[in-house]
Design a protein around this motif. Structure first.
Motif, PDB file in Angstrom:
ATOM      1  N   GLN A 198      43.293  27.039  42.719  1.00  0.00           N
ATOM      2  CA  GLN A 198      41.837  26.555  43.270  1.00  0.00           C
ATOM      3  C   GLN A 198      41.908  24.954  43.421  1.00  0.00           C
ATOM      4  O   GLN A 198      41.057  24.898  44.217  1.00  0.00           O
ATOM      5  N   ARG A 199      41.479  24.695  41.951  1.00  0.00           N
ATOM      6  CA  ARG A 199      41.830  23.156  42.529  1.00  0.00           C
ATOM      7  C   ARG A 199      42.544  22.383  42.965  1.00  0.00           C
ATOM      8  O   ARG A 199      42.077  21.302  43.555  1.00  0.00           O
TER       9      ARG A 199
ATOM     10  N   ARG B 130      51.112  46.318  45.371  1.00  0.00           N
ATOM     11  CA  ARG B 130      52.237  45.551  45.285  1.00  0.00           C
ATOM     12  C   ARG B 130      53.751  45.329  44.367  1.00  0.00           C
ATOM     13  O   ARG B 130      55.226  45.626  44.955  1.00  0.00           O
TER      14      ARG B 130
ATOM     15  N   GLU C 295      41.466  20.447  31.425  1.00  0.00           N
ATOM     16  CA  GLU C 295      41.601  19.558  29.804  1.00  0.00           C
ATOM     17  C   GLU C 295      43.309  20.253  28.825  1.00  0.00           C
ATOM     18  O   GLU C 295      43.570  20.627  27.785  1.00  0.00           O
TER      19      GLU C 295
ATOM     20  N   ALA D 151      39.582  29.722  48.161  1.00  0.00           N
ATOM     21  CA  ALA D 151      39.754  30.204  47.199  1.00  0.00           C
ATOM     22  C   ALA D 151      40.769  31.711  47.027  1.00  0.00           C
ATOM     23  O   ALA D 151      41.908  32.332  46.568  1.00  0.00           O
TER      24      ALA D 151
ATOM     25  N   SER E   5      45.403  40.639  33.888  1.00  0.00           N
ATOM     26  CA  SER E   5      43.698  40.124  33.338  1.00  0.00           C
ATOM     27  C   SER E   5      43.037  39.423  32.637  1.00  0.00           C
ATOM     28  O   SER E   5      42.115  38.552  32.642  1.00  0.00           O
TER      29      SER E   5
ATOM     30  N   GLY F 287      45.675  44.137  43.411  1.00  0.00           N
ATOM     31  CA  GLY F 287      46.829  43.802  45.006  1.00  0.00           C
ATOM     32  C   GLY F 287      47.994  43.611  43.978  1.00  0.00           C
ATOM     33  O   GLY F 287      48.881  43.700  44.311  1.00  0.00           O
ATOM     34  N   ALA F 288      48.614  43.240  42.793  1.00  0.00           N
ATOM     35  CA  ALA F 288      49.194  43.251  41.896  1.00  0.00           C
ATOM     36  C   ALA F 288      50.311  44.092  41.724  1.00  0.00           C
ATOM     37  O   ALA F 288      51.553  44.206  42.035  1.00  0.00           O
TER      38      ALA F 288
ATOM     39  N   VAL G  90      42.913  40.471  42.232  1.00  0.00           N
ATOM     40  CA  VAL G  90      44.127  40.161  42.205  1.00  0.00           C
ATOM     41  C   VAL G  90      44.289  41.357  41.672  1.00  0.00           C
ATOM     42  O   VAL G  90      45.984  41.184  42.000  1.00  0.00           O
ATOM     43  N   VAL G  91      44.254  41.852  40.443  1.00  0.00           N
ATOM     44  CA  VAL G  91      45.396  42.088  39.335  1.00  0.00           C
ATOM     45  C   VAL G  91      45.588  43.158  40.338  1.00  0.00           C
ATOM     46  O   VAL G  91      46.836  43.742  39.783  1.00  0.00           O
TER      47      VAL G  91
ATOM     48  N   ALA H 126      44.714  35.596  34.677  1.00  0.00           N
ATOM     49  CA  ALA H 126      44.789  35.443  35.754  1.00  0.00           C
ATOM     50  C   ALA H 126      43.315  34.876  35.657  1.00  0.00           C
ATOM     51  O   ALA H 126      43.091  33.387  36.507  1.00  0.00           O
ATOM     52  N   PRO H 127      42.124  34.359  35.394  1.00  0.00           N
ATOM     53  CA  PRO H 127      40.864  33.579  35.212  1.00  0.00           C
ATOM     54  C   PRO H 127      41.302  32.518  35.771  1.00  0.00           C
ATOM     55  O   PRO H 127      41.147  31.365  36.029  1.00  0.00           O
TER      56      PRO H 127
ATOM     57  N   ALA I 139      44.133  30.594  46.273  1.00  0.00           N
ATOM     58  CA  ALA I 139      45.083  30.561  45.588  1.00  0.00           C
ATOM     59  C   ALA I 139      44.989  32.498  44.391  1.00  0.00           C
ATOM     60  O   ALA I 139      46.005  32.602  43.590  1.00  0.00           O
ATOM     61  N   ASP I 140      43.435  32.700  44.864  1.00  0.00           N
ATOM     62  CA  ASP I 140      44.577  34.313  44.703  1.00  0.00           C
ATOM     63  C   ASP I 140      45.822  34.741  45.427  1.00  0.00           C
ATOM     64  O   ASP I 140      46.462  35.534  44.179  1.00  0.00           O
TER      65      ASP I 140
ATOM     66  N   ARG J 178      39.417  13.733  24.697  1.00  0.00           N
ATOM     67  CA  ARG J 178      40.535  13.600  25.520  1.00  0.00           C
ATOM     68  C   ARG J 178      41.677  12.504  25.158  1.00  0.00           C
ATOM     69  O   ARG J 178      42.112  12.636  25.363  1.00  0.00           O
TER      70      ARG J 178
ATOM     71  N   ILE K 250      34.748  32.410  39.770  1.00  0.00           N
ATOM     72  CA  ILE K 250      36.024  32.718  39.411  1.00  0.00           C
ATOM     73  C   ILE K 250      34.413  34.370  39.112  1.00  0.00           C
ATOM     74  O   ILE K 250      34.871  34.460  37.482  1.00  0.00           O
TER      75      ILE K 250
ATOM     76  N   ARG L 174      36.847  39.239  41.344  1.00  0.00           N
ATOM     77  CA  ARG L 174      37.599  38.102  42.441  1.00  0.00           C
ATOM     78  C   ARG L 174      39.246  38.821  41.334  1.00  0.00           C
ATOM     79  O   ARG L 174      40.310  38.883  41.306  1.00  0.00           O
ATOM     80  N   VAL L 175      39.080  38.619  39.626  1.00  0.00           N
ATOM     81  CA  VAL L 175      40.025  38.432  39.554  1.00  0.00           C
ATOM     82  C   VAL L 175      40.671  40.300  39.132  1.00  0.00           C
ATOM     83  O   VAL L 175      41.560  40.672  39.398  1.00  0.00           O
TER      84      VAL L 175
ATOM     85  N   TYR M 212      42.714  17.099  33.099  1.00  0.00           N
ATOM     86  CA  TYR M 212      41.121  16.380  33.415  1.00  0.00           C
ATOM     87  C   TYR M 212      40.642  17.706  33.876  1.00  0.00           C
ATOM     88  O   TYR M 212      39.786  17.798  32.619  1.00  0.00           O
ATOM     89  N   TYR M 213      40.585  18.087  34.887  1.00  0.00           N
ATOM     90  CA  TYR M 213      39.974  19.538  34.642  1.00  0.00           C
ATOM     91  C   TYR M 213      40.232  20.986  33.675  1.00  0.00           C
ATOM     92  O   TYR M 213      39.224  21.520  33.187  1.00  0.00           O
TER      93      TYR M 213
ATOM     94  N   MET N 257      43.726  31.428  38.170  1.00  0.00           N
ATOM     95  CA  MET N 257      42.861  31.219  39.042  1.00  0.00           C
ATOM     96  C   MET N 257      42.253  29.642  40.038  1.00  0.00           C
ATOM     97  O   MET N 257      42.210  29.464  40.608  1.00  0.00           O
ATOM     98  N   LYS N 258      41.348  29.473  38.415  1.00  0.00           N
ATOM     99  CA  LYS N 258      40.783  28.263  39.658  1.00  0.00           C
ATOM    100  C   LYS N 258      41.968  27.047  39.016  1.00  0.00           C
ATOM    101  O   LYS N 258      41.669  26.267  39.928  1.00  0.00           O
TER     102      LYS N 258
ATOM    103  N   PRO O 192      34.901  25.769  40.538  1.00  0.00           N
ATOM    104  CA  PRO O 192      35.934  27.286  41.005  1.00  0.00           C
ATOM    105  C   PRO O 192      35.382  28.512  40.394  1.00  0.00           C
ATOM    106  O   PRO O 192      35.036  28.242  39.140  1.00  0.00           O
TER     107      PRO O 192
ATOM    108  N   GLN P 268      48.045  35.785  42.347  1.00  0.00           N
ATOM    109  CA  GLN P 268      49.267  37.649  42.649  1.00  0.00           C
ATOM    110  C   GLN P 268      50.082  37.504  43.140  1.00  0.00           C
ATOM    111  O   GLN P 268      50.866  37.544  42.123  1.00  0.00           O
TER     112      GLN P 268
END
Lengths: 206, 189
Positions: A57-58, B83, A164, A63, A46, B79-80, B76-77, A49-50, A66-67, B27, B68, B72-73, A161-162, A53-54, B66, A71
């Protein structure tokens, strides 16, 4: 699994309540996961994951994929936790992002399924939406330009870039040297500038 | 680019830096940032380079981040974890099946035979100890050569696992004690 570090500064999404114990660090959780502790696994998953996942997805552009990738990466955390050595050389998040990037690259090499996400949304007919639509159109062109980059260049841009990440971090994740990452970034920016030159002239912004 | 001491910056250095990291000083690598920013203050050409790269940065930043969500989180958790359960289930099932309903038929071990024989003789004929020892040794050799069998419920055709019971022959005489086999149906572990 690679060597790891002292607890990463991964912050929980919600801070601990007053008077409650501080949440355990990544290394402590990994040690518990190695013993089969599912609660520790759920907490670590938890926590990370965020961002994972981001990133996924990029790279993948959708999505659902990505999920699934994240997983799968989390299951590798479960199976690899016993090999985790908290010796301070690398952060868990760096290792996780390396796994995510590799899984994303594998997935992109599979034949693509043309899902609903490829279908453009119908345009909003209201006049007030014109500027929003113009911005969305520009964003779409930029996304396309990014998607057309060679894989490694796109990964370097995504991480530095995205996400960082520093070039050093990106180098670890991509298993490259820092100078190789810098070279990828320079080539990517050159290619993006060339592809987006029309946008630059139209908007005057670039 | 990373192997140099960065105390001073010229236009070419700025060009190389911004070509890689763009026009946002935040940056830029920390070891180069201070010198680069100092150079910008005094060099108009360097400043122009940075502005140009910042325009490309602005375009790149138009790509939507994106989304999130917590749901969704959680998915995913969850689901893991599911599994993990699925991975664990097949691993334990065969082991249980192997033990379930196993029916073993075996003869008493040679050691048990000798011990039983000596015990019987000590009660019935304490004066014949030497004879008992010789007899038991001979019988033990014979018993050691007998095969033991292991059967599963499938082999016997049984469809259900019966209650666990240890059935021991109710015997008191020496020959029966030595040659009656025991049938034990073990409970699934």
């Amino acid at each position: 699994m690679g060597a790891a570090t002292a607890s990463s500064p991964a912050a929980p999404t919600v801070g601990p309540a007053a008077g409650s114990l501080p949440e355990p660090g990544d290394d402590a959780l990994l040690a518990r996961i190695a013993q089969g502790d599912r609660q520790a696994f759920a907490l670590l998953a938890s926590r990370h994951a965020p961002k994972a996942m981001k990133l996924a997805q990029r790279i993948l552009g959708n999505a659902a994929d990505a999920d699934e990738v994240v997983q799968e990466a989390m299951l590798r955390v479960w199976t690899g936790a016993k090999n985790w050595i908290p010796d301070g050389r690398a952060r868990f998040s760096t290792w996780l992002h390396r796994v995510v990037v590799n899984l994303c690259v594998d997935r992109r090499r599979r034949p693509a399924f043309a899902g609903l996400e490829g279908i453009p949304e119908p345009p909003d007919p209201t006049p007030s939406a014109v500027s929003v639509m113009a911005r969305q159109q520009t964003a779409k062109l930029v996304s396309q330009a990014l998607a057309e980059l060679p894989e490694r260049q796109r990964l370097a841009v995504t991480l530095c870039y995205y996400e960082e990440r520093s070039a050093a971090d990106a180098a670890q994740i991509l298993s490259l040297s820092v100078s190789a990452v810098e070279s990828l970034l320079a080539r990517a920016r050159r290619a993006l500038r060339a592809r987006l030159s029309g946008v630059v002239q139209d908007t005057g912004e670039v | 680019m990373a192997d140099r001491e960065w105390s001073t910056f010229d236009v070419e250095d700025i060009e190389a830096l911004t070509a890689v990291y763009g026009g946002n000083p935040a940056r830029w690598p920390a070891d180069r940032r201070a010198a680069a920013v100092r150079a910008l203050a005094h060099d108009g050409a360097a400043h122009e380079l940075v502005v140009n790269e910042a325009r490309l940065d602005a375009l790149l930043s138009m790509v939507a981040e994106p989304e999130i969500t917590a749901a969704r989180v959680d998915s995913v958790v969850a689901g893991a974890l599911a599994r993990l359960d699925a991975m664990a289930a097949p691993a334990s099932a065969p082991a249980k099946a192997a033990h379930a309903g196993k029916l073993e038929t075996f003869l008493p071990s040679p050691f048990d035979v000798v011990r039983a024989a000596l015990s019987w003789l000590s009660v019935r004929a304490p004066q014949a100890g030497w004879l008992a020892g010789a007899t038991a040794a001979g019988i033990m050799v014979g018993v050691m050569t007998l095969p033991s069998a292991s059967l599963t419920t499938a082999d016997t055709g049984a469809q259900t696992v019966a209650a666990v019971e240890t059935a021991q022959a109710d015997v008191t005489d020496m020959p029966s004690l030595l040659f009656t086999s025991y049938t034990v149906e073990t409970r699934a572990r």
